[in-house]
Design a protein around this motif. Structure first.
Motif, PDB file in Angstrom:
ATOM      1  N   ILE A 210      -0.091  -8.330  -6.212  1.00 25.08           N
ATOM      2  CA  ILE A 210       0.361  -7.346  -5.234  1.00 25.08           C
ATOM      3  C   ILE A 210      -0.657  -7.313  -4.104  1.00 25.08           C
ATOM      4  CG2 ILE A 210       1.635  -5.880  -6.857  1.00 25.08           C
ATOM      5  CD1 ILE A 210      -0.717  -4.006  -6.938  1.00 25.08           C
ATOM      6  N   LYS A 211      -0.248  -6.762  -2.990  1.00 24.38           N
ATOM      7  CA  LYS A 211      -1.114  -6.670  -1.829  1.00 24.38           C
ATOM      8  C   LYS A 211      -1.519  -5.222  -1.597  1.00 24.38           C
ATOM      9  CE  LYS A 211      -1.869  -9.459   0.756  1.00 24.38           C
ATOM     10  NZ  LYS A 211      -3.017 -10.389   0.854  1.00 24.38           N
ATOM     11  N   GLU A 212      -2.801  -4.931  -1.782  1.00 21.83           N
ATOM     12  CA  GLU A 212      -3.339  -3.634  -1.377  1.00 21.83           C
ATOM     13  C   GLU A 212      -3.862  -3.813   0.044  1.00 21.83           C
ATOM     14  OE1 GLU A 212      -5.021  -0.834  -4.928  1.00 21.83           O
ATOM     15  OE2 GLU A 212      -6.319  -2.444  -4.248  1.00 21.83           O
ATOM     16  N   GLY A 213      -2.961  -3.727   1.003  1.00 24.56           N
ATOM     17  CA  GLY A 213      -3.351  -4.030   2.374  1.00 24.56           C
ATOM     18  C   GLY A 213      -3.743  -5.487   2.477  1.00 24.56           C
ATOM     19  N   ALA A 214      -4.985  -5.744   2.871  1.00 26.68           N
ATOM     20  CA  ALA A 214      -5.466  -7.118   3.000  1.00 26.68           C
ATOM     21  C   ALA A 214      -6.034  -7.665   1.697  1.00 26.68           C
ATOM     22  CB  ALA A 214      -6.545  -7.184   4.079  1.00 26.68           C
ATOM     23  N   THR A 215      -6.140  -6.821   0.678  1.00 31.45           N
ATOM     24  CA  THR A 215      -6.742  -7.227  -0.588  1.00 31.45           C
ATOM     25  C   THR A 215      -5.691  -7.768  -1.544  1.00 31.45           C
ATOM     26  OG1 THR A 215      -8.453  -5.531  -0.355  1.00 31.45           O
ATOM     27  CG2 THR A 215      -8.128  -6.456  -2.548  1.00 31.45           C
ATOM     28  N   ASN A 216      -6.004  -8.883  -2.175  1.00 28.13           N
ATOM     29  CA  ASN A 216      -5.126  -9.471  -3.186  1.00 28.13           C
ATOM     30  C   ASN A 216      -5.514  -8.916  -4.553  1.00 28.13           C
ATOM     31  OD1 ASN A 216      -3.830 -11.444  -1.352  1.00 28.13           O
ATOM     32  ND2 ASN A 216      -5.881 -12.307  -1.247  1.00 28.13           N
ATOM     33  N   LEU A 217      -4.577  -8.250  -5.198  1.00 31.62           N
ATOM     34  CA  LEU A 217      -4.832  -7.627  -6.488  1.00 31.62           C
ATOM     35  C   LEU A 217      -3.941  -8.254  -7.550  1.00 31.62           C
ATOM     36  CD1 LEU A 217      -6.235  -5.290  -8.088  1.00 31.62           C
ATOM     37  CD2 LEU A 217      -4.249  -3.879  -7.518  1.00 31.62           C
ATOM     38  N   ILE A 218      -4.550  -8.708  -8.630  1.00 30.91           N
ATOM     39  CA  ILE A 218      -3.803  -9.250  -9.766  1.00 30.91           C
ATOM     40  C   ILE A 218      -3.578  -8.137 -10.782  1.00 30.91           C
ATOM     41  CG2 ILE A 218      -3.882 -10.853 -11.708  1.00 30.91           C
ATOM     42  CD1 ILE A 218      -5.532 -12.733  -9.953  1.00 30.91           C
ATOM     43  N   VAL A 219      -2.341  -7.976 -11.212  1.00 34.19           N
ATOM     44  CA  VAL A 219      -1.992  -6.994 -12.242  1.00 34.19           C
ATOM     45  C   VAL A 219      -1.555  -7.758 -13.482  1.00 34.19           C
ATOM     46  CG1 VAL A 219      -0.487  -5.071 -12.872  1.00 34.19           C
ATOM     47  CG2 VAL A 219      -1.255  -5.324 -10.506  1.00 34.19           C
ATOM     48  N   THR A 220      -2.083  -7.388 -14.637  1.00 29.59           N
ATOM     49  CA  THR A 220      -1.745  -8.118 -15.854  1.00 29.59           C
ATOM     50  C   THR A 220      -1.592  -7.198 -17.056  1.00 29.59           C
ATOM     51  OG1 THR A 220      -2.384  -9.987 -17.285  1.00 29.59           O
ATOM     52  CG2 THR A 220      -4.166  -8.552 -16.508  1.00 29.59           C
TER      53      THR A 220
ATOM     54  N   SER B  16       0.809  -1.224   0.000  1.00 29.85           N
ATOM     55  CA  SER B  16       0.000   0.000   0.000  1.00 29.85           C
ATOM     56  C   SER B  16       0.840   1.270   0.000  1.00 29.85           C
ATOM     57  CB  SER B  16      -0.934  -0.012   1.215  1.00 29.85           C
ATOM     58  OG  SER B  16      -1.673   1.171   1.299  1.00 29.85           O
ATOM     59  N   PHE B  17       1.923   1.281   0.784  1.00 26.89           N
ATOM     60  CA  PHE B  17       2.734   2.498   0.892  1.00 26.89           C
ATOM     61  C   PHE B  17       3.404   2.877  -0.429  1.00 26.89           C
ATOM     62  CE2 PHE B  17       2.931   1.015   5.416  1.00 26.89           C
ATOM     63  CZ  PHE B  17       2.178   2.054   5.943  1.00 26.89           C
ATOM     64  N   GLU B  18       3.543   1.912  -1.332  1.00 28.94           N
ATOM     65  CA  GLU B  18       4.213   2.173  -2.612  1.00 28.94           C
ATOM     66  C   GLU B  18       3.245   2.598  -3.707  1.00 28.94           C
ATOM     67  OE1 GLU B  18       7.411  -0.992  -3.349  1.00 28.94           O
ATOM     68  OE2 GLU B  18       6.053  -1.986  -1.936  1.00 28.94           O
TER      69      GLU B  18
ATOM     70  N   VAL C 116      -5.950   6.295   4.529  1.00 26.36           N
ATOM     71  CA  VAL C 116      -6.075   5.505   3.306  1.00 26.36           C
ATOM     72  C   VAL C 116      -5.434   4.130   3.491  1.00 26.36           C
ATOM     73  CG1 VAL C 116      -5.396   5.355   0.878  1.00 26.36           C
ATOM     74  CG2 VAL C 116      -6.195   7.530   1.817  1.00 26.36           C
ATOM     75  N   HIS C 117      -4.255   4.100   4.084  1.00 26.67           N
ATOM     76  CA  HIS C 117      -3.592   2.811   4.310  1.00 26.67           C
ATOM     77  C   HIS C 117      -4.378   1.946   5.291  1.00 26.67           C
ATOM     78  CE1 HIS C 117      -0.368   4.287   1.908  1.00 26.67           C
ATOM     79  NE2 HIS C 117      -0.032   5.250   2.764  1.00 26.67           N
ATOM     80  N   LEU C 118      -5.005   2.563   6.280  1.00 25.77           N
ATOM     81  CA  LEU C 118      -5.858   1.812   7.207  1.00 25.77           C
ATOM     82  C   LEU C 118      -7.043   1.192   6.481  1.00 25.77           C
ATOM     83  CD1 LEU C 118      -6.020   4.066  10.398  1.00 25.77           C
ATOM     84  CD2 LEU C 118      -5.144   1.724  10.282  1.00 25.77           C
ATOM     85  N   ARG C 119      -7.614   1.953   5.533  1.00 24.66           N
ATOM     86  CA  ARG C 119      -8.754   1.436   4.770  1.00 24.66           C
ATOM     87  C   ARG C 119      -8.401   0.162   4.025  1.00 24.66           C
ATOM     88  NH1 ARG C 119     -10.535  -0.864   0.856  1.00 24.66           N
ATOM     89  NH2 ARG C 119     -11.859  -0.088  -0.807  1.00 24.66           N
ATOM     90  N   TYR C 120      -7.175   0.106   3.455  1.00 29.29           N
ATOM     91  CA  TYR C 120      -6.791  -1.093   2.703  1.00 29.29           C
ATOM     92  C   TYR C 120      -6.342  -2.237   3.617  1.00 29.29           C
ATOM     93  CZ  TYR C 120      -7.440   1.213  -1.707  1.00 29.29           C
ATOM     94  OH  TYR C 120      -8.031   1.839  -2.783  1.00 29.29           O
ATOM     95  N   ALA C 121      -5.751  -1.897   4.739  1.00 28.70           N
ATOM     96  CA  ALA C 121      -5.333  -2.946   5.678  1.00 28.70           C
ATOM     97  C   ALA C 121      -6.542  -3.574   6.369  1.00 28.70           C
ATOM     98  CB  ALA C 121      -4.379  -2.365   6.717  1.00 28.70           C
ATOM     99  N   PHE C 122      -7.550  -2.752   6.666  1.00 28.14           N
ATOM    100  CA  PHE C 122      -8.750  -3.234   7.368  1.00 28.14           C
ATOM    101  C   PHE C 122      -9.991  -2.791   6.576  1.00 28.14           C
ATOM    102  CE2 PHE C 122      -5.396  -2.256  10.433  1.00 28.14           C
ATOM    103  CZ  PHE C 122      -5.238  -3.480  11.071  1.00 28.14           C
TER     104      PHE C 122
END
Length: 541
Positions: free
Chosen positions: A71-81, A44-46, A218-224
């Motif tokens: 990649i990890k958006e906090g707790a969310t798993n995001l696929i980049v293609t 998330s920080f990046e 914002v980072h808290l939103r993605y982590a939780f």
């Protein structure tokens, strides 16, 4: 006390193992992934730094981890293609399974929130909003609003010439921001006259697009993610720079909509029909209905089979006007800025654009009747010419002429290959496209993919002479406006605005770089916006 400590220890341990399990999601599936910088916050920080746009981070990570990675958006798993086959499957072939965009940062619940606009909506609500909005972007509608667009262009050209012709470099992006806000204000909000460099909405919306999202909340939103509603409520009730501009613009639009509703109630005989609306607010109010079901659909829901009504709630009217203003402002202003810069850097391309504009929009071609069969009736032709000159001035460029500027359009398209403005929106659920890598893939565009070429001599198996031949780019390989059923609804309007502006500017001026060593820098946490576009304008040689 001991019970409380045990409970806290248990909760801490549960959270630790939850995040540990989540962090190994891609590893368990044998998929390449960007190592999380933090167990809790992932990458998330990046991803939210204004000076390091995330769409460029995707490009850099692709070089290291391959065409498809996690990649990890906090707790969310995001696929980049950037795998064309996967992009095509997600955006086009399996749209019924991937019809929802990724949620907005600290955005509302798109299924239950009353104020949802076309960009965020999903399911049957998206289909309903799309069906209602589509007629305003038809060719017939664009022809009707062309004089408004052209009037804004001519005002911009006049001011630019008075202030900067033959002088030192200036930031041409400022002019394009004024132009797009002027145009969209007149098309959406019923603004009656141009407000160049005197429009309070311009700095307001600029600030909205340049918000810094590299913030703890914002980072808290993605982590939780489950606490998003609480964080959103806090933001909307406590004054802060993230929502201040948003709330102010929303209030202005709400006031304008309510005022228009009062006028329509008091003067029902003057209410415009669906074929004679004055702006988008009237268009949406014609579809207004007091109540509208916006509920969640079950697992068996098929978007392609969904039947929807053609009515809007008042909250949706406000939201539609809101998103049309935002979308119409940023994308076209940036596209014009990048095109002007690339023309200044490629004078041979600029010359070909100017030659085409002279050929297509010259005085002889501008005479009404030479294209539409009325040339045999001089009286009718003269009456039409007088009307056009009275409304738009003698320099008017018709919709047909704009449509015939094929090389100029090819140049605009090639610019959008280099700077895909809508890249941040190229997502479905938890899948995001690395648009930059896709747009420079040599397997799609040829060995000269990194070169700015609106046309190519070598057509072979690659793109359509980049653009000019009657051959199509592979489906979903070109994504400045997205792809599939959710492709940008305002694409035609954006292209007309851009070509109209460039046609009038290039008729009069040459674009030059501010200095020989001038460079173009970009920024933006989500969108890709030029920091400055240093240009000089001189009279045509």
């Amino acid at each position: 006390m001991i019970t409380l400590l045990v409970a806290l220890a248990t909760l801490t341990g549960a959270l630790y193992f939850y995040f540990l399990h989540q962090s190994r999601y891609f590893a368990r599936r044998g998929m390449p992934f960007v190592p999380p910088a933090s167990l809790i916050f992932g990458n998330s920080f990046e991803m939210f730094r204004k000076n390091e746009p995330r769409i460029l981070k995707f490009r850099d990570w692709t070089k290291k981890y391959g065409k498809t990675y996690g990649i990890k958006e906090g707790a969310t798993n995001l696929i980049v293609t950037s795998d064309l086959e996967i992009v095509n499957e997600v955006f086009v072939k399996q749209f019924d399974n991937f019809y929802s965009r990724k949620g907005a940062i600290l955005g509302p619940n798109v299924d239950t929130e009353p104020r949802i606009h076309l960009f965020l909506a999903r399911g049957a609500r998206w289909k309903r909003l799309r069906n209602i909005s589509a007629p305003s972007f038809s060719i017939a509608s664009l022809k009707k609003i062309r004089p408004i667009v052209e009037d804004s262009v001519l005002n911009m050209v006049k001011i630019m010439e008075e202030r900067h012709l033959g002088g030192e470099q200036f930031n041409i992006h400022d002019f394009y921001c004024e132009y797009t806000m002027d145009t969209i204000g007149r098309l959406v909000m019923g603004q009656k006259e141009s407000l160049y460099f005197n429009n309070p909405k311009v700095p307001l919306i600029k600030q909205m697009f340049m918000r810094d999202f590299d913030l703890p909340i914002v980072h808290l939103r993605y982590a939780f993610p489950w606490i998003t509603p609480v964080l959103r409520k806090i933001l909307l009730n406590v004054r802060n720079h993230l929502t201040a501009g948003f709330m102010h613009l929303r209030k202005e639009i709400q006031d304008a909509v309510e005022e228009r509703m009062r006028t329509r109630c008091e003067h029902k005989e003057l209410n415009p029909s669906s074929t004679d609306v004055s702006d988008f607010i009237d268009l949406f109010l014609n579809a207004y209905e007091d109540e509208q079901e916006v509920g969640v659909h079950g697992e068996e829901f098929k978007l392609s089979e969904a039947k929807v009504s053609k009515s809007l709630t008042i909250d949706e009217v406000i939201s539609q006007a809101f998103v049309f203003i935002l979308a119409g402002f940023d994308t076209t202003a940036n596209a014009l800025a990048y095109t002007s810069w690339l023309l200044a850097c490629n004078p041979s391309v600029m010359r070909k654009c100017q030659e085409e504009i002279e050929d297509v929009c010259g005085e002889e071609d501008r005479e009404v009747g030479t294209r539409d069969g009325r040339g045999s009736n001089p009286a009718v032709m003269r009456k039409c010419q007088e009307e056009i000159e009275d409304v738009c001035g003698e320099e008017s460029i018709s919709y047909e002429d704009i449509n015939n500027l094929r090389y100029l359009e090819a140049t605009c398209k090639e610019t959008l290959r280099f700077y895909p403005l809508g890249a941040f929106a190229n997502s479905r659920t938890d899948i995001a496209v690395d648009t930059f890598t896709l747009h420079f893939d040599e397997a799609i565009w040829g060995e000269d993919a990194k070169e700015f070429k609106p046309e190519r001599e070598d057509t072979k198996e690659f793109g359509p002479e980049r653009w000019l031949e009657d051959r199509k780019v592979q489906q979903a390989a070109y994504l400045p406006f997205g792809a599939g059923p959710r492709i940008c609804i305002g694409m035609r309007l954006a292209m007309m605005e851009e070509k109209m502006a460039l046609a009038h500017l290039l008729r009069r001026f040459d674009f030059l770089k501010g200095t020989e060593d001038a460079e173009l820098k970009v920024h933006g946490a989500l969108t890709l916006t030029p920091v400055e576009v240093p240009i000089r304008i001189v009279k045509r040689q």
